[in-house]
Write an enzyme that holds these catalytic residues in place. Structure first.
Site, PDB file in Angstrom:
ATOM      1  CB  SER A 103      -0.898  -0.568   1.602  1.00  0.00           C
ATOM      2  OG  SER A 103      -1.950   1.121   1.616  1.00  0.00           O
ATOM      3  CG  HIS A 104      -0.169   4.694   2.904  1.00  0.00           C
ATOM      4  ND1 HIS A 104      -1.521   4.230   3.093  1.00  0.00           N
ATOM      5  CD2 HIS A 104       0.753   4.531   4.407  1.00  0.00           C
ATOM      6  CE1 HIS A 104      -1.729   3.465   4.060  1.00  0.00           C
ATOM      7  NE2 HIS A 104      -0.669   4.332   5.031  1.00  0.00           N
ATOM      8  CG  ASP A 239      -3.151   3.992  -1.723  1.00  0.00           C
ATOM      9  OD1 ASP A 239      -3.808   3.768  -3.237  1.00  0.00           O
ATOM     10  OD2 ASP A 239      -3.928   3.246  -0.814  1.00  0.00           O
ATOM     11  CG  ASP A 241      -3.790  -0.909  -3.003  1.00  0.00           C
ATOM     12  OD1 ASP A 241      -2.883   0.532  -2.438  1.00  0.00           O
ATOM     13  OD2 ASP A 241      -3.756  -1.613  -1.602  1.00  0.00           O
ATOM     14  CD  GLU A 322     -11.527   4.200   6.188  1.00  0.00           C
ATOM     15  OE1 GLU A 322     -12.033   3.878   6.881  1.00  0.00           O
ATOM     16  OE2 GLU A 322     -10.855   2.983   5.153  1.00  0.00           O
TER      17      GLU A 322
END
Length: 460
Positions: A103-104, A239, A241, A322
């Site tokens: 991810s990040h 980000d 992914d 979110e």
């Protein structure tokens, strides 16, 4: 007993430092454990993909072997975004898939996001995988699982281009931060008819330009400069992914995800009056009234993509979002979070206007802080720390205290939030109010509570 580092098993995924806490052996045994869970559910085939991180191919080889040694057949979709893996899982494998992604996180991290039979593995389900590894609870296979390789990028692209329709082309700039989204975003947005300026769309797991995390303003500065100096009307960022979206207006304003959700909710409610809209506990207090005003039912939920997804299933909500940038559409989509798809839906809405930035800038806004973090002492449990603070806290003048995820205290003119992160040993704070004086007053109330614990240092 298979040896594995326990703390790579997180709340929403499995994640560690490659070669140290996340080894090739760990990947193999995690594959075996996922296969054991799949066998319990009668699942025989799992989609497998990876992002653009340098360690991806090697981890893929070992987790794939763990799956096939346990008799699970693998649909290997190669290098894809996390949402593209979900797309393959939903459309080809009955909702079962494993994504290899960091991810990040920094370049030396990697990990696994998992879904089985349409359910995202999180919390207890991830701890069950650890228990299977530690107890050698693997399944013996009658025969080796097969591996089929398939490029699903065309089907994914065609699906979105086939049903997202813009009223006019928009000139956009995109910043993929050298994450895997860069391999697909430009083609997708051009396919929708837009003119696209691409920043850092070459996939490079070293992330040489800036970190691929659009929730942090410092990572959006190149995009802001491109909008200022070029002809693009709007900027989109992703980000590592590509399951999260960042949005910047022509004049350099960052439109945070809770304000993006206002626009998405309004759009969905136009077609589906009375629909439920879910948002996380970190979101602006202006969002719920906006949803109600536009004929929807507003539901606040715990932060975390797996919590939001399960709440959507439970409530039948058509859209959710979110604060970290995950946006979930059930209306016209599959219910999973997808930064590229959310970007396409945003462009569809904005294409009805000659001035997209004005539409975004006109969304209701309060004065708010970014996320503030307080480091926790080694070995302490964040949720327990919050409980202890809450037990002796007094918030004079509060109109409501919400405890679904930490402590969110509502006042007539703002709110304060403190919650334990599920991914790192920190407390997360956020404040919002109508005026600067109000935000400072609310912060001081929280400061007094935080400082009642001598081990916690106030971050401002």
């Amino acid at each position: 007993m298979a040896s594995i580092t326990r703390d790579i098993f997180k709340a929403y995924d499995i994640r560690g430092i490659v070669g140290k806490t996340l080894t090739d052996d760990a990947a193999y045994f995690i594959g075996r454990a996922i296969a054991a869970k799949a066998a319990e559910k009668g699942i025989a085939r799992i989609a497998l993909g990876r992002d653009g991180r340098l360690s991806g191919p090697e981890l893929m080889e070992h987790i794939q072997r763990g799956l096939t040694d346990s008799g699970i057949s693998v649909l290997n979709v190669g290098m894809v975004t996390t949402p593209m893996l979900y797309f393959a899982a939903v459309n080809e494998c009955g909702g079962s898939g494993v994504m290899i992604t960091g991810s990040h996180n920094p370049p030396d991290y990697n990990g696994f996001k998992m879904m089985l039979g349409g359910d995202t593995l999180a919390g207890e389900a991830i701890q069950e995988l650890l228990a299977i590894v530690e107890k050698d609870g693997f399944v013996a296979a009658d025969k080796q699982g097969s591996v089929t390789e398939k490029d699903i990028s065309g089907a994914y692209h065609d699906h979105i281009v086939g049903h997202v329709k813009l009223k006019r082309p928009i000139n956009i700039a995109i910043d993929a931060g050298n994450g895997v989204g860069g391999a697909f975003a430009g083609k997708l947005y051009k396919g929708l008819g837009n003119e696209v300026t691409e920043l850092f769309c070459e996939v490079d797991g070293n992330f040489p330009n800036h970190h691929p995390d659009p929730s942090k303003p410092e990572n959006l500065q190149d995009l802001i400069a491109a909008l200022k100096n070029g002809d693009a009307e709007i900027g989109l960022a992703f980000d590592g992914d590509a399951d999260r979206l960042g949005v910047v207006t022509k004049d350099g304003n960052i439109i945070y995800p809770d304000r993006q959700l206002m626009l998405f909710a309004q759009d969905v409610l136009n077609r589906n009056p009375g629909a439920k809209v879910i948002f996380d506990v970190k979101s602006t207090r202006l969002l719920a009234p906006w949803i109600k005003e536009h004929g929807g039912e507003a539901i606040m939920e715990k932060t975390g993509h797996s919590f939001i997804k399960s709440a959507m299933k439970k409530t039948g909500a058509l859209v959710a979002g979110e604060m970290s940038g995950h946006v979930f559409f059930k209306e016209r989509w599959f219910g999973f979070d997808d930064g590229l798809y959310a970007g396409a839906r945003l462009l569809e809405i904005l294409s009805a206007s000659d001035n997209p930035s004005e539409v975004l800038d006109n969304l209701p806004q309060s004065i708010s802080t970014p996320e503030l973090n307080i480091s926790l002492p080694e070995g302490s449990n964040g949720h327990q720390v919050i409980e202890e603070l809450a037990a002796k806290a007094e918030f004079e003048g509060a109109t409501e205290i919400i405890t679904i995820d930490g402590l969110r205290v509502e006042f007539p003119d703002g709110f304060g939030l403190m919650r334990a992160s599920n991914t790192t040993p920190i407390l997360v704070l956020r404040f919002e109010a109508d005026t600067q004086a109000a935000i400072e007053r609310i912060q001081n109330r929280f400061k007094a509570v935080i400082e009642s614990n001598p081990h916690l240092i106030w971050p401002l």
